[in-house]
Write a protein that holds these residues in place. Structure first.
Motif, PDB file in Angstrom:
ATOM      1  N   LEU A 158       0.817  -1.203   0.081  1.00  7.64           N
ATOM      2  CA  LEU A 158      -0.094  -0.169  -0.008  1.00  7.64           C
ATOM      3  C   LEU A 158       0.919   1.258   0.044  1.00  7.64           C
ATOM      4  CD1 LEU A 158      -2.763   1.357   0.164  1.00  7.64           C
ATOM      5  CD2 LEU A 158      -2.556   1.320   2.694  1.00  7.64           C
ATOM      6  N   ASP A 159       1.998   1.132   0.868  1.00  5.55           N
ATOM      7  CA  ASP A 159       2.684   2.461   0.814  1.00  5.55           C
ATOM      8  C   ASP A 159       3.654   2.638  -0.555  1.00  5.55           C
ATOM      9  OD1 ASP A 159       4.337   4.431   2.407  1.00  5.55           O
ATOM     10  OD2 ASP A 159       5.829   3.091   1.734  1.00  5.55           O
ATOM     11  N   GLY A 160       3.943   1.521  -1.240  1.00  4.74           N
ATOM     12  CA  GLY A 160       4.484   1.662  -2.358  1.00  4.74           C
ATOM     13  C   GLY A 160       3.655   2.347  -3.418  1.00  4.74           C
ATOM     14  N   LEU A 161       2.611   1.809  -3.472  1.00  3.20           N
ATOM     15  CA  LEU A 161       1.597   2.412  -4.324  1.00  3.20           C
ATOM     16  C   LEU A 161       1.346   3.991  -4.273  1.00  3.20           C
ATOM     17  CD1 LEU A 161      -0.426   2.185  -7.068  1.00  3.20           C
ATOM     18  CD2 LEU A 161      -2.234   1.747  -5.243  1.00  3.20           C
ATOM     19  N   ARG A 162       1.059   4.156  -2.990  1.00  2.00           N
ATOM     20  CA  ARG A 162       1.097   5.678  -2.598  1.00  2.00           C
ATOM     21  C   ARG A 162       2.261   6.402  -3.235  1.00  2.00           C
ATOM     22  NH1 ARG A 162      -1.266   4.287   3.436  1.00  2.00           N
ATOM     23  NH2 ARG A 162      -3.355   4.543   2.803  1.00  2.00           N
ATOM     24  N   ARG A 163       3.282   5.883  -2.876  1.00  2.00           N
ATOM     25  CA  ARG A 163       4.493   6.718  -3.413  1.00  2.00           C
ATOM     26  C   ARG A 163       4.640   6.699  -4.981  1.00  2.00           C
ATOM     27  NH1 ARG A 163       9.628   3.597  -1.155  1.00  2.00           N
ATOM     28  NH2 ARG A 163      10.708   5.239  -2.331  1.00  2.00           N
ATOM     29  N   ALA A 164       4.201   5.754  -5.703  1.00  2.00           N
ATOM     30  CA  ALA A 164       4.132   5.565  -7.086  1.00  2.00           C
ATOM     31  C   ALA A 164       3.308   6.493  -7.791  1.00  2.00           C
ATOM     32  CB  ALA A 164       4.217   4.274  -7.434  1.00  2.00           C
ATOM     33  N   ILE A 165       1.961   6.752  -7.216  1.00  2.24           N
ATOM     34  CA  ILE A 165       0.852   7.441  -8.085  1.00  2.24           C
ATOM     35  C   ILE A 165       1.286   8.537  -8.882  1.00  2.24           C
ATOM     36  CG2 ILE A 165      -1.429   8.775  -7.666  1.00  2.24           C
ATOM     37  CD1 ILE A 165      -2.180   6.188  -5.458  1.00  2.24           C
ATOM     38  N   PRO A 166       2.440   9.291  -8.299  1.00  9.11           N
ATOM     39  CA  PRO A 166       2.580  10.561  -8.926  1.00  9.11           C
ATOM     40  C   PRO A 166       3.091  10.121 -10.314  1.00  9.11           C
ATOM     41  CG  PRO A 166       2.940  10.894  -6.623  1.00  9.11           C
ATOM     42  CD  PRO A 166       2.546   9.566  -6.665  1.00  9.11           C
ATOM     43  N   ALA A 167       3.696   9.053 -10.288  1.00  9.90           N
ATOM     44  CA  ALA A 167       4.396   8.636 -11.665  1.00  9.90           C
ATOM     45  C   ALA A 167       3.471   8.220 -12.741  1.00  9.90           C
ATOM     46  CB  ALA A 167       5.503   7.663 -11.375  1.00  9.90           C
ATOM     47  N   GLY A 168       2.188   7.784 -12.496  1.00 11.05           N
ATOM     48  CA  GLY A 168       1.156   7.695 -13.355  1.00 11.05           C
ATOM     49  C   GLY A 168       1.381   6.046 -13.487  1.00 11.05           C
ATOM     50  N   ILE A 169       0.393   5.536 -12.637  1.00 16.43           N
ATOM     51  CA  ILE A 169       0.212   4.026 -12.717  1.00 16.43           C
ATOM     52  C   ILE A 169      -0.940   3.599 -13.275  1.00 16.43           C
ATOM     53  CG2 ILE A 169       0.307   1.933 -11.090  1.00 16.43           C
ATOM     54  CD1 ILE A 169       2.882   3.424 -11.065  1.00 16.43           C
ATOM     55  N   ALA A 170      -0.877   2.670 -14.047  1.00 16.68           N
ATOM     56  CA  ALA A 170      -2.163   2.208 -14.892  1.00 16.68           C
ATOM     57  C   ALA A 170      -2.826   1.128 -14.176  1.00 16.68           C
ATOM     58  CB  ALA A 170      -1.580   2.034 -16.325  1.00 16.68           C
ATOM     59  N   LEU A 185      -7.971   1.820  -2.841  1.00 16.33           N
ATOM     60  CA  LEU A 185      -6.996   2.914  -3.469  1.00 16.33           C
ATOM     61  C   LEU A 185      -7.101   2.892  -4.845  1.00 16.33           C
ATOM     62  CD1 LEU A 185      -5.166   5.459  -2.843  1.00 16.33           C
ATOM     63  CD2 LEU A 185      -3.295   3.643  -2.464  1.00 16.33           C
ATOM     64  N   CYS A 186      -7.048   1.897  -5.568  1.00 16.32           N
ATOM     65  CA  CYS A 186      -6.999   1.717  -6.999  1.00 16.32           C
ATOM     66  C   CYS A 186      -8.226   2.284  -7.236  1.00 16.32           C
ATOM     67  CB  CYS A 186      -6.732   0.343  -7.207  1.00 16.32           C
ATOM     68  SG  CYS A 186      -4.947  -0.266  -7.083  1.00 16.32           S
ATOM     69  N   VAL A 187      -9.558   1.721  -6.708  1.00 19.95           N
ATOM     70  CA  VAL A 187     -10.549   2.168  -7.045  1.00 19.95           C
ATOM     71  C   VAL A 187     -10.769   3.760  -7.166  1.00 19.95           C
ATOM     72  CG1 VAL A 187     -13.350   2.367  -6.542  1.00 19.95           C
ATOM     73  CG2 VAL A 187     -11.744  -0.064  -6.393  1.00 19.95           C
ATOM     74  N   ALA A 188     -10.312   4.231  -6.083  1.00 19.80           N
ATOM     75  CA  ALA A 188     -10.505   5.733  -5.888  1.00 19.80           C
ATOM     76  C   ALA A 188      -9.440   6.672  -6.982  1.00 19.80           C
ATOM     77  CB  ALA A 188      -9.904   6.153  -4.471  1.00 19.80           C
ATOM     78  N   GLU A 189      -8.281   6.019  -7.284  1.00 19.66           N
ATOM     79  CA  GLU A 189      -7.358   6.597  -8.273  1.00 19.66           C
ATOM     80  C   GLU A 189      -7.738   6.038  -9.766  1.00 19.66           C
ATOM     81  OE1 GLU A 189      -5.204   8.795  -7.578  1.00 19.66           O
ATOM     82  OE2 GLU A 189      -5.515   8.972  -5.318  1.00 19.66           O
ATOM     83  N   ASN A 190      -8.728   5.381 -10.025  1.00 21.49           N
ATOM     84  CA  ASN A 190      -9.118   5.051 -11.450  1.00 21.49           C
ATOM     85  C   ASN A 190      -7.827   3.891 -11.957  1.00 21.49           C
ATOM     86  OD1 ASN A 190     -11.468   6.162 -11.459  1.00 21.49           O
ATOM     87  ND2 ASN A 190     -10.708   8.214 -11.965  1.00 21.49           N
TER      88      ASN A 190
END
Length: 314
Positions: free
Chosen positions: A183-195, A214-219
């Motif tokens: 979960l922490d890793g995804l939060r850190r990575a989101i600004p890079a644009g994760i599909a 979190l994936c639902v919330a961030e599409n």
């Protein structure tokens, strides 16, 4: 090999209805039921059957296929290059972060350093016969299933994302995904644009529920592997659950189909990539997309407790 053609909403580029309807992945519309190609390794001695299985997947409306260069040490990527045609409009996703390990205790070895990620992308491009890979998943070693790491393989996520972003900027890859991430890793990575995110997840292994939400919330697409548990010893199996078996009897379906249907009902961003080397199993997996689970059935399945156990290697 796949082109950048955009299918219609309800049908694929070939005109086939989308199993389980449309979903979104890396900016493209794909069928919510795709295909994981790993098990095609089993057909190393029967290339014709392997190619026919891939053609059947396309005919059944699958236009999202998941692969890796370490599947059969390049054998599976070679099958995809031969079987798929530009007019099929298939989105091929691969993964980096591991390399083939022929003859080893597991079929892959960690390859986490940025220069190894780049080399793996180049190997996938060559093996698949593509100028650009639509989606590349970075397989981290943060979450289970883990592989023991040598010191030089302990690499900061930010360093890896910098390399993946550079590859995207160069046009070698279209989009970045993450696999086996926390979960922490995804939060850190989101600004890079994760599909998308690929983690082990099923009805009986729901430890990553916060990650999914979190994936639902961030599409961000959620593409679970081991969607039915795993054949590895000690890992719980969805098909062993009494509630799953009861639902299967009531729906005149198989327990596997119920397990897949639950995932599709559970969250709108779920895209499935069940793998098989058997044509009948492939048809059954696609048919799971037509199952409707009513409120009572969903409640009974939701009440199945999450299990614990060893997780195998994807």
């Amino acid at each position: 090999m796949p082109s950048s053609s955009t299918p219609s909403h309800e049908t694929t580029a070939t005109g086939a209805p989308r199993p389980a309807g449309p979903g979104l992945l890396a900016g493209r519309t794909v069928s919510r039921i795709g295909y994981g190609a790993m098990q095609l390794e089993r057909l190393h001695g029967d290339r014709d059957t392997a190619l026919a299985t891939l053609r059947l997947a396309v005919e059944l409306g699958i236009d999202h296929i998941d692969t890796a260069q370490f599947y059969g040490d390049g054998f599976v990527n070679g099958l995809l290059r031969e079987a798929l045609r530009p007019e099929d409009g298939v989105l091929v996703a691969t993964k980096v972060g591991a390399d083939p390990n022929p003859g080893g205790p597991v079929p892959m070895r960690p390859a986490q350093r940025p220069e190894e990620l780049r080399a793996s992308v180049e190997a996938n491009l060559a093996g698949l016969g593509l100028d650009q890979i639509p989606l590349v998943n970075l397989r981290r070693m943060d979450a289970a299933p883990r592989i023991p790491l040598e010191a030089d393989q302990v690499v900061d996520l930010d360093d890896q994302l910098a390399e993946m972003t550079a590859l995207r900027d160069e046009g070698k890859i279209g989009a970045i995904g993450l696999s086996t991430v926390t979960l922490d890793g995804l939060r850190r990575a989101i600004p890079a644009g994760i599909a998308c995110v690929q983690n082990a997840y099923s009805l009986v292994a729901r430890g990553d529920e916060d990650l999914l939400q979190l994936c639902v919330a961030e599409n961000i697409a959620w593409v679970p592997y081991f969607p039915l548990g795993s054949a590895f010893r000690g890992m719980p199996k969805v098909t062993d659950e009494a509630a799953v078996q009861e639902a299967a009897r009531a729906l005149d379906a198989t327990p596997s189909q119920v397990g897949l249907a639950w995932l599709l009902h559970h969250a709108p961003n779920v895209l499935l990539i069940p793998g098989t080397a058997n044509a009948d199993h492939l048809r059954a997996n696609v048919a799971a997309g037509a199952l409707t689970l009513d409120a009572a059935t969903l409640a009974a399945l939701d009440a199945v407790p999450a299990r614990t156990g060893a997780i195998g290697i994807d």
